[in-house]
Design an enzyme around this catalytic site. Structure first.
Site, PDB file in Angstrom:
ATOM      1  N   HIS A  20     -28.822   4.228  69.758  1.00 31.28           N
ATOM      2  CA  HIS A  20     -29.790   5.199  69.119  1.00 31.28           C
ATOM      3  C   HIS A  20     -29.286   5.949  68.646  1.00 31.28           C
ATOM      4  CE1 HIS A  20     -33.110   8.071  69.679  1.00 31.28           C
ATOM      5  NE2 HIS A  20     -33.973   7.129  69.831  1.00 31.28           N
ATOM      6  N   GLU A  51     -29.742   9.317  68.647  1.00 34.63           N
ATOM      7  CA  GLU A  51     -29.161  10.403  69.549  1.00 34.63           C
ATOM      8  C   GLU A  51     -27.997  10.275  70.164  1.00 34.63           C
ATOM      9  OE1 GLU A  51     -32.913  10.654  71.895  1.00 34.63           O
ATOM     10  OE2 GLU A  51     -33.666  11.220  69.945  1.00 34.63           O
ATOM     11  N   GLU A  98     -35.388   3.760  62.769  1.00 32.50           N
ATOM     12  CA  GLU A  98     -35.839   4.703  63.131  1.00 32.50           C
ATOM     13  C   GLU A  98     -35.107   5.912  62.197  1.00 32.50           C
ATOM     14  OE1 GLU A  98     -36.912   4.905  67.718  1.00 32.50           O
ATOM     15  OE2 GLU A  98     -35.032   5.616  67.500  1.00 32.50           O
ATOM     16  N   GLY A 153     -41.674  10.496  72.475  1.00 37.11           N
ATOM     17  CA  GLY A 153     -42.638  11.574  72.981  1.00 37.11           C
ATOM     18  C   GLY A 153     -44.057  10.923  73.741  1.00 37.11           C
ATOM     19  N   ASN A 166     -39.359   4.750  74.825  1.00 39.11           N
ATOM     20  CA  ASN A 166     -37.944   5.434  75.359  1.00 39.11           C
ATOM     21  C   ASN A 166     -38.414   6.459  76.069  1.00 39.11           C
ATOM     22  OD1 ASN A 166     -35.740   6.268  75.450  1.00 39.11           O
ATOM     23  ND2 ASN A 166     -35.216   6.172  73.102  1.00 39.11           N
ATOM     24  N   GLY A 173     -39.237  12.670  67.063  1.00 36.63           N
ATOM     25  CA  GLY A 173     -39.730  13.763  67.417  1.00 36.63           C
ATOM     26  C   GLY A 173     -40.013  15.058  66.501  1.00 36.63           C
ATOM     27  N   LYS A 224     -36.150   8.532  77.171  1.00 34.30           N
ATOM     28  CA  LYS A 224     -35.238   9.371  76.903  1.00 34.30           C
ATOM     29  C   LYS A 224     -34.803  10.186  78.051  1.00 34.30           C
ATOM     30  CE  LYS A 224     -36.344   9.749  72.042  1.00 34.30           C
ATOM     31  NZ  LYS A 224     -36.449  10.493  70.826  1.00 34.30           N
ATOM     32  N   SER A 247     -42.074   9.183  65.765  1.00 37.75           N
ATOM     33  CA  SER A 247     -43.158  10.059  65.787  1.00 37.75           C
ATOM     34  C   SER A 247     -44.577   8.936  65.985  1.00 37.75           C
ATOM     35  CB  SER A 247     -43.753  11.087  64.647  1.00 37.75           C
ATOM     36  OG  SER A 247     -42.771  12.020  64.916  1.00 37.75           O
TER      37      SER A 247
END
Ligand code: 13P
Length: 252
Positions: free
Chosen positions: A95, A97, A167, A235, A9, A173, A11, A213
């Site tokens: 998600h 976020e 998640e 990430g 992903n 993150g 992002k 992570s």
């Protein structure tokens, strides 16, 4: 029996030239992988360029969100048919976020899943608890409500096309991965809940990814867990070497 599924992903990262450079490197690094579904989820603005670059490769493309209507006066939104048109096979829905910053709720997640399935897009549906919820011992309650409100009412055939991503928000993150045991516990719980809203046999076939992570060092131990069928990587998916190492976790 469940084929591993590893998705990156991206992002809100990558311009067109950066995205094309990344998938070029990635394609070469994972070209020999045959037994894993590999997915990248770029931003809307680079989907077309990435799609062209991925043609004939073993990497599929996902979008990061979708709206449930197919066209009309919905400024700023993107429909399932548009995603299909540009070459997406999967779409990430719900998600954390989007839930946290953009008011995504279980009800809209359910509508987006339904509209995506109607266009033959495979949804990757995200669930997970916040740190305060975990610390208050509410992880199961929160995840159960998300699973039921997002996924209840789909047919057996529809359910078979859905992937779930667990998640935990506190692991996203932060460099603070859930331990394989913590993740497995929730994955097994999610599968049990699925067993209540769909046929038991179908629930055994649904793939559940872990996200939060994930990196080349922790992927192997996570994948050893019986109910962890893949990863949704943030990430570490922005660099071809780290994402390809995650995809090739078996040789790590
Ligand atoms: P990180 O891997 O950066 O923690 O992000 C996880 C995530 O949110 C993937 O969707």
């Amino acid at each position: 029996m469940r084929r591993p599924i590893i998705a990156g992903n991206w992002k809100m990262n990558m311009t067109v030239s950066e995205a094309v450079a990344l998938v070029r490197q990635l394609k070469a690094l994972v070209a020999s992988v045959r037994d894993i579904d590999i997915i990248v989820a770029p931003t809307f603005t680079v989907l077309q360029a990435v799609s062209r670059e991925l043609e004939g490769s073993n990497i599929e493309m996902a979008a990061q969100d979708v709206f449930w209507e197919s066209s009309g006066p919905y400024t700023g939104e993107i429909s399932p048919i548009m995603l299909k048109d540009v070459g997406c096979r999967y779409v990430i829905i719900g998600h954390s976020e989007r839930r946290q910053y953009f008011g995504e709720a279980n009800e809209s997640v359910q509508k987006k899943i339904r509209a995506s399935l109607a266009m033959k897009l495979y949804p990757i549906v995200c669930v997970g608890e916040a740190l305060e919820e975990r610390e208050a011992g509410k992880t199961s309650d929160v995840v159960k409500i998300q699973v039921i409100q997002c996924l209840e009412g789909f047919s057996r055939q529809e359910m078979e096309k859905i992937t779930i991503a667990y998640e935990p928000i506190w692991a996203i993150g932060t460099g603070k991965t859930a331990t394989p045991q913590q993740a497995e516990e929730v994955h097994a719980f999610i599968r049990e809940q699925l067993g209540h809203i769909t046929h038991r046999q179908v629930s055994q076939g649904v793939r559940i990814q872990y996200g939060g992570s994930v990196n080349p060092d922790n992927i192997s131990d996570l994948m050893l867990q019986p109910n962890i069928d893949g990863a949704l990587v943030g990430g570490a998916s922005l660099k071809a070497d780290s994402f390809s190492s995650i995809v090739k976790f078996k040789k790590a």
